[in-house]
Design an enzyme around this catalytic site. Structure first.
Site, PDB file in Angstrom:
ATOM      1  N   ASP A  12       0.884  -1.161   0.000  1.00 42.61           N
ATOM      2  CA  ASP A  12       0.000   0.000   0.000  1.00 42.61           C
ATOM      3  C   ASP A  12       0.923   1.212   0.000  1.00 42.61           C
ATOM      4  O   ASP A  12       1.619   1.477   0.978  1.00 42.61           O
ATOM      5  CB  ASP A  12      -0.868  -0.048   1.262  1.00 42.61           C
ATOM      6  CG  ASP A  12      -1.792   1.162   1.389  1.00 42.61           C
ATOM      7  OD1 ASP A  12      -1.594   2.142   0.660  1.00 42.61           O
ATOM      8  OD2 ASP A  12      -2.702   1.126   2.244  1.00 42.61           O
ATOM      9  N   ASP A  54      -4.246  -1.595  -2.030  1.00 42.11           N
ATOM     10  CA  ASP A  54      -2.965  -2.293  -2.198  1.00 42.11           C
ATOM     11  C   ASP A  54      -2.635  -2.502  -3.671  1.00 42.11           C
ATOM     12  O   ASP A  54      -3.462  -3.017  -4.436  1.00 42.11           O
ATOM     13  CB  ASP A  54      -3.033  -3.644  -1.488  1.00 42.11           C
ATOM     14  CG  ASP A  54      -3.074  -3.448   0.004  1.00 42.11           C
ATOM     15  OD1 ASP A  54      -2.005  -3.394   0.609  1.00 42.11           O
ATOM     16  OD2 ASP A  54      -4.193  -3.296   0.554  1.00 42.11           O
ATOM     17  N   TYR A 230       1.855   0.263  14.754  1.00 41.46           N
ATOM     18  CA  TYR A 230       0.871   0.171  13.680  1.00 41.46           C
ATOM     19  C   TYR A 230       1.228   1.069  12.501  1.00 41.46           C
ATOM     20  O   TYR A 230       1.462   2.248  12.673  1.00 41.46           O
ATOM     21  CB  TYR A 230      -0.523   0.565  14.182  1.00 41.46           C
ATOM     22  CG  TYR A 230      -1.511   0.574  13.055  1.00 41.46           C
ATOM     23  CD1 TYR A 230      -1.909  -0.627  12.485  1.00 41.46           C
ATOM     24  CD2 TYR A 230      -1.990   1.754  12.511  1.00 41.46           C
ATOM     25  CE1 TYR A 230      -2.775  -0.654  11.422  1.00 41.46           C
ATOM     26  CE2 TYR A 230      -2.860   1.742  11.444  1.00 41.46           C
ATOM     27  CZ  TYR A 230      -3.249   0.533  10.903  1.00 41.46           C
ATOM     28  OH  TYR A 230      -4.096   0.507   9.844  1.00 41.46           O
ATOM     29  N   LYS A 233      -2.531  -2.524   7.733  1.00 39.57           N
ATOM     30  CA  LYS A 233      -2.828  -3.961   7.803  1.00 39.57           C
ATOM     31  C   LYS A 233      -1.948  -4.717   6.823  1.00 39.57           C
ATOM     32  O   LYS A 233      -1.296  -4.134   5.979  1.00 39.57           O
ATOM     33  CB  LYS A 233      -4.306  -4.179   7.487  1.00 39.57           C
ATOM     34  CG  LYS A 233      -5.149  -4.249   8.734  1.00 39.57           C
ATOM     35  CD  LYS A 233      -4.987  -5.589   9.404  1.00 39.57           C
ATOM     36  CE  LYS A 233      -5.467  -5.508  10.838  1.00 39.57           C
ATOM     37  NZ  LYS A 233      -5.021  -6.639  11.631  1.00 39.57           N
ATOM     38  N   ARG A 267      -9.690   0.618  10.953  1.00 37.47           N
ATOM     39  CA  ARG A 267      -8.530   0.832  11.816  1.00 37.47           C
ATOM     40  C   ARG A 267      -7.881  -0.484  12.254  1.00 37.47           C
ATOM     41  O   ARG A 267      -7.239  -0.549  13.305  1.00 37.47           O
ATOM     42  CB  ARG A 267      -8.916   1.685  13.044  1.00 37.47           C
ATOM     43  CG  ARG A 267      -9.406   3.061  12.623  1.00 37.47           C
ATOM     44  CD  ARG A 267      -9.882   3.914  13.766  1.00 37.47           C
ATOM     45  NE  ARG A 267     -10.541   5.112  13.248  1.00 37.47           N
ATOM     46  CZ  ARG A 267      -9.897   6.229  12.915  1.00 37.47           C
ATOM     47  NH1 ARG A 267      -8.599   6.325  13.051  1.00 37.47           N
ATOM     48  NH2 ARG A 267     -10.571   7.261  12.440  1.00 37.47           N
TER      49      ARG A 267
HETATM   50  C1  F6R Z   1      -7.375  -0.280   7.901  1.00 37.35           C
HETATM   51  C2  F6R Z   1      -7.227   1.021   7.261  1.00 37.35           C
HETATM   52  C3  F6R Z   1      -8.178   2.084   7.605  1.00 37.35           C
HETATM   53  C4  F6R Z   1      -7.540   3.131   8.473  1.00 37.35           C
HETATM   54  C5  F6R Z   1      -8.555   4.216   8.873  1.00 37.35           C
HETATM   55  C6  F6R Z   1      -7.908   5.356   9.637  1.00 37.35           C
HETATM   56  O1  F6R Z   1      -6.409  -1.166   7.475  1.00 37.35           O
HETATM   57  O2  F6R Z   1      -6.316   1.244   6.506  1.00 37.35           O
HETATM   58  O3  F6R Z   1      -9.353   1.574   8.179  1.00 37.35           O
HETATM   59  O4  F6R Z   1      -7.002   2.541   9.628  1.00 37.35           O
HETATM   60  O5  F6R Z   1      -9.165   4.747   7.733  1.00 37.35           O
HETATM   61  O6  F6R Z   1      -6.930   5.883   8.830  1.00 37.35           O
HETATM   62  P1  F6R Z   1      -5.936   7.045   9.289  1.00 37.35           P
HETATM   63  O7  F6R Z   1      -5.298   6.600  10.588  1.00 37.35           O
HETATM   64  O8  F6R Z   1      -4.979   7.139   8.158  1.00 37.35           O
HETATM   65  O9  F6R Z   1      -6.777   8.271   9.455  1.00 37.35           O
HETATM   66 MG    MG Z   2      -4.009   2.221   3.226  1.00 39.63          MG
HETATM   67 MG    MG Z   3      -4.964  -2.282   2.247  1.00 38.57          MG
END
Ligand code: F6R
Ligand code: MG
Ligand code: MG
Length: 382
Positions: A12, A54, A230, A233, A267
């Site tokens: 990604d 991805d 983190y 994923k 998340r």
């Molecule tokens: C899960 C994913 C999304 C982010 C979420 C918060 O793998 O990529 O669910 O975790 O959108 O994103 P941020 O922390 O970038 O605001």
């Molecule tokens: Mg992403």
């Molecule tokens: Mg992804």
């Protein structure tokens, strides 16, 4: 006899409008880089796809697994895409890139990879599965069913070529040094399920036929474990060969009909159904999901790719998608409650330590009776 290697390397490196989809210009950069690599004879053939946010590089070559030139090609492609994504202020540009310098192998550097090397059979059909918003253990359930469950794979019972069963190489992905164990179906089946049911810890790395023919290979890179914090994923890929002494393509796809529950989704901290979807639906929207998997079918032919066919682009999977969406809807009503939300140890984001710190002095070893706030009730009706 020359052996063909199929390498699927993914990362990604930035996505459109949040973590939804790989932008077209990144796909174009990848196609251009891989086309040049064919001219330079680094790889034989390629296909570029996206699983949600991805970028997936599907490549064939004769150089074997963990080949430095091929891994560097993938790395350089991700770096070029990241550079442009940063210029364009694309969301989470360079998300899975954990280092500025390539160190000989892409493993442990952020991107995920599944590779497989084999002598081509008379005809070699393969399916490549690519998932978004989930983790490598998401393939435990479907691949167990495909290679070990006679209620899924009729051939285990009625095709003498499959009757002896399969050998699974299972990896403990939480150890610092690699730890693999070999288990055989059907004889080790119950012990195997004791491990595979723990999807966050034990994942299938490879599956072999008893004569040593490789049948499946899965990316087991655990990004947040590698990074120590983190950063996204793992969104795993899997390569599965089919037919002629292996499960038929229809038996392979049958393993994905349940929309079983996997960890990931919003998340990386929730459970949700894994929806089998067509390429056109390979974008995560509702609550950043639900988690989904695409499947592309190819023939491997003299080191080249023939295809693909979009295997889940079929009304036969509508019922699975419908069931998955009903489960998704039901789960979302749980809001922040477990088990719809993961156990705090498995969450990718958690505010719990901060909340506990904030309230540290307000914990007591005796049950607390509120002293009451000073509120004037003199105007109340009683
Ligand atoms: C899960 C994913 C999304 C982010 C979420 C918060 O793998 O990529 O669910 O975790 O959108 O994103 P941020 O922390 O970038 O605001
Ligand atoms: Mg992403
Ligand atoms: Mg992804």
């Amino acid at each position: 006899m020359v052996e063909t290697t199929l390498s699927v390397i993914k990362a990604d490196i930035g996505s459109l409008a949040g973590h939804v989809v790989v932008p077209d210009f990144i796909m174009e950069i990848a196609r251009k880089e891989l086309k040049e690599a064919v001219q330079q004879k680094i790889i034989n053939d390629f296909y570029v796809a996206n699983a949600g946010d991805d970028l997936e590089l599907i490549m064939t070559h004769f150089k074997g697994e963990n080949n430095e030139e091929v891994h560097k090609l993938a790395w350089d492609t991700f770096m070029k895409g990241t550079k442009k994504a940063r210029e364009m202020k694309i969301y989470a540009a360079g998300q899975d890139i954990l280092s500025d310098t390539f160190s000989g192998n892409i493993r442990g550097m952020g991107p995920g990879s599944a590779e497989m090397t084999f002598t081509e059979r008379k005809s070699d059909p393969v399916a490549i599965f690519m998932a978004d918003k989930t983790e490598p253990g998401a393939y435990n359930y479907p691949l167990f069913r495909v290679f070990a469950d006679p209620f899924n794979t009729a051939g285990l019972v009625i095709d003498p070529n499959l009757n002896q069963g399969f050998t699974f190489i299972i990896q403990d992905i939480k150890t610092d040094v690699p730890a693999f164990v070999e288990m055989k179906a059907p004889e080790d089946m119950y012990d195997m399920l004791a491990l595979l049911g723990s999807t966050g810890r034990y994942t299938i790395k490879k599956i072999y036929r008893r004569d040593g023919l490789v049948a499946a290979s899965i990316s087991t890179d655990k990004l947040h474990h590698v990074a120590g914090k983190y950063i996204g994923k793992d969104d795993p890929v899997a390569i599965v060969r089919a037919h002629s002494g292996l499960p038929a393509m229809g038996e392979v796809l049958e393993g994905f009909t349940l929309p079983h529950l996997v960890s990931g989704w919003m998340r990386g901290s929730h459970i949700g159904p894994l929806l089998p979807v067509a390429m056109k639906d390979s974008r995560c929207t509702r609550f950043d999901g639900p988690p989904r998997v695409i499947a592309l079918g190819f023939q491997i032919s003299n080191g080249m790719l023939v295809g693909p066919i979009d295997l889940f682009d079929d009304i036969a999977f509508d019922i699975s998608r419908q069931r998955g969406m009903e489960a998704a809807d039901y789960l979302r009503r749980h809001g922040p409650f477990m088990p719809a939300r993961l156990h705090d140890q498995d969450m990718e984001y958690t505010s719990l330590p901060g909340v506990l710190k904030k309230f540290k002095d307000r914990f007591s070893d005796k049950e607390i009776v509120p002293t009451g706030d000073a509120v004037d009730h003199s105007d109340s009706a009683e």
